[in-house]
Enzyme design. Structure first.
Site, PDB file in Angstrom:
ATOM      1  N   CYS A   1       1.608   8.651 -22.486  1.00 30.94           N
ATOM      2  CA  CYS A   1       3.200   9.142 -21.370  1.00 30.94           C
ATOM      3  C   CYS A   1       3.485  10.903 -22.227  1.00 30.94           C
ATOM      4  O   CYS A   1       3.017  11.026 -23.093  1.00 30.94           O
ATOM      5  CB  CYS A   1       4.197   8.048 -21.637  1.00 30.94           C
ATOM      6  SG  CYS A   1       5.626   9.250 -20.823  1.00 30.94           S
TER       7      CYS A   1
ATOM      8  N   CYS B   1      20.386  23.621 -22.258  1.00 29.94           N
ATOM      9  CA  CYS B   1      20.328  22.105 -22.616  1.00 29.94           C
ATOM     10  C   CYS B   1      21.243  22.365 -24.034  1.00 29.94           C
ATOM     11  O   CYS B   1      21.216  22.330 -24.891  1.00 29.94           O
ATOM     12  CB  CYS B   1      19.217  21.098 -22.486  1.00 29.94           C
ATOM     13  SG  CYS B   1      18.421  21.766 -21.342  1.00 29.94           S
TER      14      CYS B   1
ATOM     15  N   ARG C   1      14.680   0.893 -22.209  1.00 29.77           N
ATOM     16  CA  ARG C   1      14.447   1.563 -23.586  1.00 29.77           C
ATOM     17  C   ARG C   1      15.542   1.425 -24.547  1.00 29.77           C
ATOM     18  O   ARG C   1      16.582   2.874 -24.534  1.00 29.77           O
ATOM     19  CB  ARG C   1      13.389   2.318 -23.280  1.00 29.77           C
ATOM     20  CG  ARG C   1      13.076   2.828 -24.886  1.00 29.77           C
ATOM     21  CD  ARG C   1      11.729   3.990 -24.290  1.00 29.77           C
ATOM     22  NE  ARG C   1      10.431   3.094 -24.095  1.00 29.77           N
ATOM     23  CZ  ARG C   1      10.140   3.955 -22.360  1.00 29.77           C
ATOM     24  NH1 ARG C   1      10.489   4.869 -22.848  1.00 29.77           N
ATOM     25  NH2 ARG C   1       9.014   3.095 -22.127  1.00 29.77           N
TER      26      ARG C   1
ATOM     27  N   CYS D   1       9.188   7.057 -16.009  1.00 30.68           N
ATOM     28  CA  CYS D   1      10.210   6.440 -16.639  1.00 30.68           C
ATOM     29  C   CYS D   1      11.940   7.829 -16.947  1.00 30.68           C
ATOM     30  O   CYS D   1      11.570   8.801 -17.215  1.00 30.68           O
ATOM     31  CB  CYS D   1       9.836   6.710 -17.975  1.00 30.68           C
ATOM     32  SG  CYS D   1      11.065   6.675 -19.877  1.00 30.68           S
TER      33      CYS D   1
ATOM     34  N   CYS E   1      19.978  20.523 -26.907  1.00 34.91           N
ATOM     35  CA  CYS E   1      19.127  20.720 -27.671  1.00 34.91           C
ATOM     36  C   CYS E   1      18.468  21.004 -28.480  1.00 34.91           C
ATOM     37  O   CYS E   1      18.915  22.591 -28.686  1.00 34.91           O
ATOM     38  CB  CYS E   1      17.797  20.953 -26.304  1.00 34.91           C
ATOM     39  SG  CYS E   1      15.866  20.583 -27.056  1.00 34.91           S
TER      40      CYS E   1
ATOM     41  N   CYS F   1      12.117  26.379 -25.995  1.00 35.84           N
ATOM     42  CA  CYS F   1      12.344  26.593 -24.808  1.00 35.84           C
ATOM     43  C   CYS F   1      13.177  26.776 -24.348  1.00 35.84           C
ATOM     44  O   CYS F   1      14.142  27.357 -24.666  1.00 35.84           O
ATOM     45  CB  CYS F   1      13.113  25.235 -24.657  1.00 35.84           C
ATOM     46  SG  CYS F   1      12.958  24.300 -23.260  1.00 35.84           S
TER      47      CYS F   1
ATOM     48  N   CYS G   1       3.311   8.533 -26.691  1.00 38.45           N
ATOM     49  CA  CYS G   1       4.273   9.629 -25.357  1.00 38.45           C
ATOM     50  C   CYS G   1       4.419  10.699 -26.403  1.00 38.45           C
ATOM     51  O   CYS G   1       3.767  11.350 -27.694  1.00 38.45           O
ATOM     52  CB  CYS G   1       5.586   9.507 -25.541  1.00 38.45           C
ATOM     53  SG  CYS G   1       5.968   7.570 -24.685  1.00 38.45           S
TER      54      CYS G   1
END
Length: 450
Positions: free
Chosen positions: A225, A152, A362, A285, A155, A148, A192
């Site tokens: 998801c 972030c 969650r 979500c 991450c 990616c 998901c």
């Protein structure tokens, strides 16, 4: 039909009720002066039907028969529409309302309550809207790991950080479907799929494969998801048509703290994707992460953004950072950032439950670092959804057998796929006092499920 002045008066009442300056009776009088055909209707929700109990109730109170549905609709919008004219619920001295005009100060006041009081309020609100024994079980699979381009700071999948994660190509459709079948067999009801992308962009081939995955998983009877980065409106509509149930796109933290965590994608970018998903009719979500170096005011700020969206998210994941060596947050000096403990998680979950009472909250990443007793505290605070399976993208998570034993110990059970949540038992038993705004002609026939 309730006209435009009524919602404005409802907001006025809701704000004043927080300061205990206006009673329902006073509001009813004001409302009748403005809208003569509209009344405030108070009744005990879904009391068990019997001739003796019915005869003792006032004309403004009606029991719901024993044939009332055990489950609410699975679609969150349809579910919420059933209660669109509901003003408040109250039980055991606690009052709750679904609203989108929370001030940051109001949320901060709830967040800062003494812990014992916060837990009592959240547990009571939870029981007014949900069956606390039912917990949604979701499985998260990384269908494309690493590579990616985002920065972030938490991450492990960013190309800007040197971590243990090695980029892998997108999984084949059949391999994903086989993983979904295993998840279903293990008890998951929502599957998901996550891909380490900044955005779908022009990845037409990959997106076509993802649409096949969504359709295939949906055909198994599982809810589906995805979390694929930023989406445009057209892509969101295509995912909806393929059978996507929900889309995850976290805000991570408050707007103020966000630039200290991420610089390659703006907060507004995230809000635009959320709007595209919501407009396509897909459940949203959206939650955040604790442990990013934020202050308590940033946790309140995140909840304020979520609780003032045009529609509350269907689910709000609360994550505790699982720090990974090689990331800026994983390489921090010891003591630079306070570790997230069970009380931090429970306080965040409890506040989310109070300000978004019809939203699934969650208990997400970081669960492996908490003891069984600490996890029980979080369920008591109002969590009613988890991720199961031994991996959450690239970090560890309790395995299925451990969660099965945990559920048995706590007396919890999973929510079935493609079925709405159970009606709150206390609602069915007539222990919740509900105030609605109704057209006068409908007062004597109104019920909790009308």
């Amino acid at each position: 039909m309730i006209r435009g002045t009524v919602p404005m008066m409802l907001r006025s009442l809701q704000r004043s009720r927080g300061a205990t300056t206006m009673t329902i009776a006073a509001f009813s009088t004001q409302l009748r002066q403005a809208e003569p055909e509209v009344v405030v209707h108070q009744y005990v929700a879904a009391a068990a039907s019997s001739s003796s109990s019915s005869s003792s109730q006032s004309s403004n109170t009606k029991s719901v028969s024993a044939s009332s549905p055990e489950r609410l609709p699975n679609d969150a919008r349809e579910r919420n529409a059933m209660y669109s004219n509901e003003l408040t619920r109250s039980m055991s001295g606690i009052e709750s309302t679904v609203r989108n005009d929370w001030s940051k100060e109001e949320i901060a006041e709830i967040f800062s309550l003494p812990f014992h009081e916060l837990m009592y309020r959240s547990a009571t609100v939870h029981r007014m809207y949900w069956n606390p024994a039912e917990v949604q079980q979701c499985t998260l699979l990384s269908i494309k790991t690493g590579g990616c381009t985002e920065d972030c700071s938490y991450c492990s999948q960013s190309t800007r950080h040197k971590t243990f994660v090695k980029p892998t190509p997108t999984m084949k459709v059949q391999a994903v479907l086989e993983a979904a079948a295993r998840a279903k067999e293990a008890g998951s009801t929502r599957f998901c799929m996550g891909a380490a992308w900044r955005e779908m962009g022009n990845k037409k081939g990959a997106f076509r494969h993802i649409l096949e995955m969504v359709s295939g998983v949906n055909s198994m009877g599982l809810e589906v998801c995805c979390t694929l980065g930023m989406l445009n409106a057209t892509q969101a509509k295509q995912l909806k048509e393929a059978g996507l149930t929900a889309y995850n796109h976290n805000l991570d933290t408050s707007p103020e703290h966000y630039p200290k965590v991420i610089s390659t994608r703006s907060y507004e970018d995230r809000l635009e994707t959320i709007a595209n998903v919501r407009d396509a009719g897909i459940s949203v979500c959206c939650g955040g992460i604790l442990g990013l170096g934020e202050e308590e005011s940033d946790r309140v700020g995140l909840l304020h953004v979520l609780a003032t969206l045009p529609e509350h998210p269907e689910s709000v994941p609360i994550n505790a950072l699982v720090s990974v060596k090689g990331t800026p947050l994983g390489d921090r000096e010891e003591g630079d950032i306070d570790e997230v403990d069970a009380f931090d998680m429970a306080r965040m979950i409890a506040t989310a439950r109070i300000v978004m009472p019809r939203t699934m909250v969650r208990l997400s990443a970081g669960r492996l670092s908490f003891s069984e007793a600490e996890q029980y505290l979080m369920f008591q605070a109002g969590a009613n959804s988890i991720f199961n399976g031994d991996k959450l993208l690239t970090t560890d998570n309790p395995n299925i057998d451990e969660d099965t034993a945990l559920f048995e110990k706590f007396g919890l059970h999973g929510k079935p796929a493609h079925q709405g949540p159970l009606v709150a038992p206390l609602e069915k038993e007539g222990k919740i006092f509900v105030t609605k705004v109704l057209a006068g002609a409908a007062v004597n026939s109104e019920s909790a499920f009308a």
